[in-house]
Design a protein around this motif. Structure first.
Motif, PDB file in Angstrom:
ATOM      1  N   ASN A 150      -6.383  -0.201  -1.611  1.00  0.00           N
ATOM      2  CA  ASN A 150      -5.886   0.820  -2.536  1.00  0.00           C
ATOM      3  C   ASN A 150      -4.470   1.194  -2.119  1.00  0.00           C
ATOM      4  OD1 ASN A 150      -7.682   1.912  -0.240  1.00  0.00           O
ATOM      5  ND2 ASN A 150      -6.280   3.609  -0.638  1.00  0.00           N
ATOM      6  N   LYS A 200       0.810  -1.215   0.000  1.00  0.00           N
ATOM      7  CA  LYS A 200       0.000   0.000   0.000  1.00  0.00           C
ATOM      8  C   LYS A 200       0.849   1.273   0.000  1.00  0.00           C
ATOM      9  CE  LYS A 200      -3.594   0.808   2.500  1.00  0.00           C
ATOM     10  NZ  LYS A 200      -4.870   1.096   1.837  1.00  0.00           N
ATOM     11  N   SER A 223      -8.235  -0.867   3.465  1.00  0.00           N
ATOM     12  CA  SER A 223      -8.793  -0.780   2.118  1.00  0.00           C
ATOM     13  C   SER A 223      -7.721  -1.139   1.094  1.00  0.00           C
ATOM     14  CB  SER A 223      -9.343   0.627   1.875  1.00  0.00           C
ATOM     15  OG  SER A 223      -8.364   1.598   2.219  1.00  0.00           O
ATOM     16  N   ARG A 236       1.901   2.303   2.872  1.00  0.00           N
ATOM     17  CA  ARG A 236       1.230   2.884   4.040  1.00  0.00           C
ATOM     18  C   ARG A 236       2.244   3.182   5.122  1.00  0.00           C
ATOM     19  NH1 ARG A 236      -4.330   1.953   5.730  1.00  0.00           N
ATOM     20  NH2 ARG A 236      -4.622   1.980   7.979  1.00  0.00           N
ATOM     21  N   SER A 271     -10.584   4.471  -2.107  1.00  0.00           N
ATOM     22  CA  SER A 271     -10.815   3.063  -1.756  1.00  0.00           C
ATOM     23  C   SER A 271     -11.535   2.344  -2.904  1.00  0.00           C
ATOM     24  CB  SER A 271     -11.661   2.968  -0.488  1.00  0.00           C
ATOM     25  OG  SER A 271     -10.942   3.457   0.616  1.00  0.00           O
TER      26      SER A 271
HETATM   27 MG    MG Z   1      -8.086   3.169   3.607  1.00  0.00          MG
END
Ligand code: MG
Ligand code: TXA
Length: 333
Positions: A143, A50, A141, A52, A149
């Protein structure tokens, strides 16, 4: 990468997850990028794929409320236990509860924090998969970080490509916006992210006032670790094309070509300035708007437009979730 939906795919999905691979899964809100929540190595892959930040914790999914102790820790009685049991009545559903974390959940899942976010998704394929897994599933999510998302299997494939071993196809998500997150460990409970379960519904169920937490101040780039709920940062899941939230009576953007997302049908004059118009509901029904919103944002973002104008609505009930997502999407990076 495989794209599958039948029972054989579920067996294969469990096998992949058991081996520490990632599988994109449908839920009633948005698609999730799932890994075995007890396997720190597997969860690390979610963050890598991700892009992230490590300080943004994940939501952990279980099959039934009696599995909560795989993920969270609760006192045998008292206020927190009572609030949990009352909130459980809304499961399976678009509601995520923040609770004290069980030791078994690796720190990477909670970004080192003492609490964990947990939910039971209301989607037959997700529930079937969760019942077959002897472990809970961490799933943000599906994405790349900061993009919209996904609400279809194709959105997952578009965004993640070969970085996900398999996409389980459960059709388009019925809800369309991410779950409501409520911190039950706080007294009174606080909503960290509005969703399809409203503050009013929660107050009624928990028999106490439930308030929306204040958003992280604009321009605050890095909150302390871990974030209370990074969903509260001002910029989040934005399209690349500049998005403007239309105020009542405001003229269309002067940029061309422009797109318009409308919550109800537009007359010919209102449509005229736009190269592309997407109407999300024939009656202005906000549940239909929520269902179609992310797909419309993605579609218009891919249409080579200079700008997108989007309707707004009162921030009440499901409208609170819609406006929360749109305000973030309309914040310029
Ligand atoms: Mg999210
Ligand atoms: O509907 C949903 O919730 C979807 C589906 C896949 O279940 N999941 C989802 O996950 O939206 P994600 O990672 O995109 O958003 C999770 C949010 C983040 O804003 C994160 O900060 C917050 O949950 N969160 C996770 N753990 C938390 C915790 N312990 N305390 C507060 N917020 C937490």
């Amino acid at each position: 990468m495989r794209n599958c939906s039948g029972p054989a795919s579920l067996v294969e999905a469990v096998d992949l997850l058991r081996r520490g691979e990632l599988v994109a899964i449908p839920t009633e809100t948005v698609y999730g990028l799932a890994a075995n929540a007890w396997d720190a190595q597997a969860v690390r892959k979610i963050f890598a794929v991700k892009g992230r930040p490590a300080h943004n914790p994940l939501i952990v999914h279980i099959a039934s409320a009696d599995q909560f102790d795989r993920v969270a820790r609760l006192p045998a009685n008292g206020g927190l236990r009572e609030r949990f049991e009352a909130a459980c009545d809304l499961w399976p559903g678009p509601l995520t509860l923040v609770l004290p974390k069980a030791d078994r959940i690796p720190d990477i899942v909670t970004a080192g924090g003492p609490t964990v976010a947990i939910r039971i998704p209301d989607h037959p394929l997700a529930l079937d998969l969760l019942r077959r897994c002897p472990f809970p599933l961490a799933a943000p999510s599906a994405n790349r970080s900061n993009y919209i998302s996904p609400t279809t299997a194709q959105h997952c494939r578009d965004g993640l490509g070969a970085d996900v071993a398999m996409v389980l196809d459960g059709g388009p998500c019925a809800g369309g916006v991410e779950s409501t997150i409520v911190n039950l460990a706080a007294d009174p409970p606080q909503i960290l992210r509005p969703g399809l379960i409203s503050a009013e519904q929660l107050s009624q169920r928990l028999r106490c006032p439930v308030k929306l937490a204040a958003a992280t101040p604009a321009g605050h780039p890095h909150a302390e670790k871990p974030l209370a709920a990074p969903g509260m940062l001002p910029v989040h899941y934005a399209p690349h094309t500049p998005l403007r939230l239309l105020q009542a009576g405001e003229p269309p953007t002067e940029l061309r070509p422009a797109g318009r997302i409308a919550f109800a049908p537009l007359d010919a004059t209102a449509q005229a300035p736009y190269a592309v118009v997407r109407v999300l509901s024939s009656t202005g029904n906000l549940h239909e708007v929520a269902r179609g919103l992310f797909a419309a944002l993605r579609e218009l973002d891919d249409a080579g437009l200079a700008a997108i104008d989007c309707d707004g609505c009162p921030a009440e009930g499901v409208g609170a979730a819609i406006m929360d997502r749109l305000r973030r999407a309309a914040t310029r990076r």
